[in-house]
Scaffold this active site. Sequence first.
Site, PDB file in Angstrom:
ATOM      1  N   LEU A  66       0.850  -1.128  -0.189  1.00 44.93           N
ATOM      2  CA  LEU A  66       0.150   0.136  -0.101  1.00 44.93           C
ATOM      3  C   LEU A  66       0.979   1.337  -0.005  1.00 44.93           C
ATOM      4  O   LEU A  66       0.600   2.074  -0.758  1.00 44.93           O
ATOM      5  CB  LEU A  66      -0.924   0.043   1.265  1.00 44.93           C
ATOM      6  CG  LEU A  66      -1.783   0.978   1.272  1.00 44.93           C
ATOM      7  CD1 LEU A  66      -2.811   1.149   0.355  1.00 44.93           C
ATOM      8  CD2 LEU A  66      -2.771   1.124   2.702  1.00 44.93           C
TER       9      LEU A  66
ATOM     10  N   GLU B  57       1.143   0.552   9.872  1.00 43.81           N
ATOM     11  CA  GLU B  57      -0.317   0.359  10.180  1.00 43.81           C
ATOM     12  C   GLU B  57      -1.140   1.490  10.802  1.00 43.81           C
ATOM     13  O   GLU B  57      -2.101   1.424  11.553  1.00 43.81           O
ATOM     14  CB  GLU B  57      -0.703  -0.837  11.211  1.00 43.81           C
ATOM     15  CG  GLU B  57      -0.113  -2.058  10.693  1.00 43.81           C
ATOM     16  CD  GLU B  57      -1.042  -3.050   9.838  1.00 43.81           C
ATOM     17  OE1 GLU B  57      -2.074  -2.452   9.442  1.00 43.81           O
ATOM     18  OE2 GLU B  57      -0.716  -4.096   9.447  1.00 43.81           O
TER      19      GLU B  57
ATOM     20  N   GLN C  72      11.391   2.028  46.588  1.00 47.30           N
ATOM     21  CA  GLN C  72      10.051   2.534  46.107  1.00 47.30           C
ATOM     22  C   GLN C  72       9.958   2.766  44.553  1.00 47.30           C
ATOM     23  O   GLN C  72       9.111   2.710  43.745  1.00 47.30           O
ATOM     24  CB  GLN C  72       9.822   3.859  47.028  1.00 47.30           C
ATOM     25  CG  GLN C  72       9.286   3.294  48.124  1.00 47.30           C
ATOM     26  CD  GLN C  72       8.690   4.308  49.031  1.00 47.30           C
ATOM     27  OE1 GLN C  72       8.895   5.648  48.742  1.00 47.30           O
ATOM     28  NE2 GLN C  72       8.191   4.154  50.300  1.00 47.30           N
TER      29      GLN C  72
ATOM     30  N   HIS D  73       3.519   8.634  -0.546  1.00 47.70           N
ATOM     31  CA  HIS D  73       2.453   8.361   0.078  1.00 47.70           C
ATOM     32  C   HIS D  73       2.521   7.329   1.246  1.00 47.70           C
ATOM     33  O   HIS D  73       2.109   6.110   0.856  1.00 47.70           O
ATOM     34  CB  HIS D  73       1.163   8.125  -1.059  1.00 47.70           C
ATOM     35  CG  HIS D  73       1.260   9.183  -1.856  1.00 47.70           C
ATOM     36  ND1 HIS D  73       2.022   9.048  -3.151  1.00 47.70           N
ATOM     37  CD2 HIS D  73       0.485  10.405  -2.281  1.00 47.70           C
ATOM     38  CE1 HIS D  73       1.698  10.005  -4.104  1.00 47.70           C
ATOM     39  NE2 HIS D  73       0.892  10.763  -3.255  1.00 47.70           N
TER      40      HIS D  73
ATOM     41  N   LEU E 115      17.001  -2.812  34.402  1.00 47.92           N
ATOM     42  CA  LEU E 115      18.074  -3.668  34.441  1.00 47.92           C
ATOM     43  C   LEU E 115      19.247  -2.838  34.266  1.00 47.92           C
ATOM     44  O   LEU E 115      20.470  -3.531  33.989  1.00 47.92           O
ATOM     45  CB  LEU E 115      17.984  -4.423  32.902  1.00 47.92           C
ATOM     46  CG  LEU E 115      17.196  -5.625  33.037  1.00 47.92           C
ATOM     47  CD1 LEU E 115      15.790  -5.396  33.491  1.00 47.92           C
ATOM     48  CD2 LEU E 115      17.283  -6.796  32.008  1.00 47.92           C
ATOM     49  N   GLY E 116      19.512  -1.753  34.141  1.00 48.03           N
ATOM     50  CA  GLY E 116      20.707  -0.821  34.317  1.00 48.03           C
ATOM     51  C   GLY E 116      21.363  -1.350  33.172  1.00 48.03           C
ATOM     52  O   GLY E 116      20.715  -1.113  31.889  1.00 48.03           O
TER      53      GLY E 116
END
Length: 392
Positions: free
Chosen positions: A138, A371, A287, A143, A346-347
């Site tokens: 498409l 999409e 926290q 476009h 995860l650093g």
Amino acid sequence: MKPDLFQAPDYYNLDDLLTEEHKMVRDAAREWVKRDVSPIIEQAAQDAKFPKSIIKGLAEIGAFGPYIPEEYGGAGLDQIAYGLIMQEIERGDSGVRSTASVQSSLVMYPIYKYGSEEQKKKYLPKLASGEFMGCFGLTEPDHGSNPSGMVTNFKDKGDHYLLNGAKLWISNSPFADIAVVWAKNEEGRIHGLIVERGMEGFSTPETHNKWSLRASATGELIFDNVKIPKENLLPNKSGLGAPLGCLDSARFGIAWGAIGAAMDCYDTALRYSKERVQFGKPIAGFQLQQKKLAEMITEITKAQLLAWRLGVLRNEGKATSAQISMAKRNNVDMALKIAREARQVLGAMGITGDYSIMRHMMNLESVITYEGTHDIHLLITGMDITGISAFS
Ligand code: TGC
Ligand code: FAD
């Protein structure tokens, strides 16, 4: 990559809303991803190579045409089962889900919905089994968000059509056996045509240098006076609504798929945070890390509920395109934000290929664009609630 220890979060007991068949289909897909995708996907992404070995497995778990009737080789499942399969596959990798989305919703769906009986019999069973792979053309170089401006065109030459133009950013194009291509006729009306590899004047160069969806092959479709047999035109629908109808189905699958990527990032971050000790205690005990994790599971749960309700509406034939847009936009954005947060949990380890998070994060940068971009889906919602188009 480290062993796949994935445990699916289900904070609101959503399993209670699923049928036994849903759970069976979902668990089969989950098992397959763990066994056949997780061990190879990181290397495939690093090498920027689509792992063709997974095609057979995708067909076996029903990922090619889950909702296409069995008489055409599909799995004959409902929309929630389709969504769950996409969720599990994208839990492994968005690029793998892309391959399944394109094959199911952008190639099998238009042939099933808009094709002749001969076209359905000729192509659908082979697409369902993975013997044929397809792609969907498409987007054009000039476009993207505005496909109605497309310039790819075909002319009636009596016993055949002559197709000219080019499509860009086409998933699966470098290896696809067939392409469902959207082009304008001499009156400027958009139609779908089935173009087969090997037709003279048709080429599919691969697009390189992607930092995203590296395990998915992306390319161009180039048509230089390609002779298309007349029986390859999809006869039963024309106009922009035809390709957009296919996008509804694919966007629905993405709304579910993005949840899979988010679940994987959350699960990885949760496990890591309980194992990683700093300042004498697991970082899960701080926290700030709990805030990240608590917000992730909240957003995942909301996205799961949205997708499930949309699945019910789709099963009842009541879902609108605008409702699908909202879910695609929300869930992909949710997944991308979670990937970014999870990576921080995860650093430094988060930037390595030992864990899946960075790959998900980079993949989702494509998913939020293809999409229909994040902004285009917002404008679709805006138009739906105000009745005024802000596109142009
Ligand atoms: P507009 O005037 O609004 O509509 C034209 C006609 O289409 C109808 N329509 C739809 N029909 C079915 N489903 C939908 N979702 C529809 N949305 C609109 C509409 O009723 C109208 O019908 P009619 O009979 O009146 O002619 O069109 P517009 O030119 O203003 O554009 C609207 C817009 C911007 C929303 C649309 O063009 C759009 O969605 N743009 C985004 C483009 C896009 O999503 N491209 C995706 C390419 S494929 C891809 O990315 C695959 S990635 C695969 C992977 O790897 O997973
Ligand atoms: P543009 O349309 O140029 O948009 C650029 C920016 O402008 C975006 O942020 C957009 O939101 C914004 N914008 C545009 N119009 C407006 C407006 N009216 N108002 C406000 N903001 C606006 N296409 C296919 O056909 N088949 C495929 O298989 C396929 N696979 C893809 C795979 C990958 C990896 C990627 C990245 C893309 C793929 N696409 C495919 C193309 C994809 O659908 C397009 O990239 C997408 O629709 C956006 O088009 P564009 O990139 O030209 O961006």
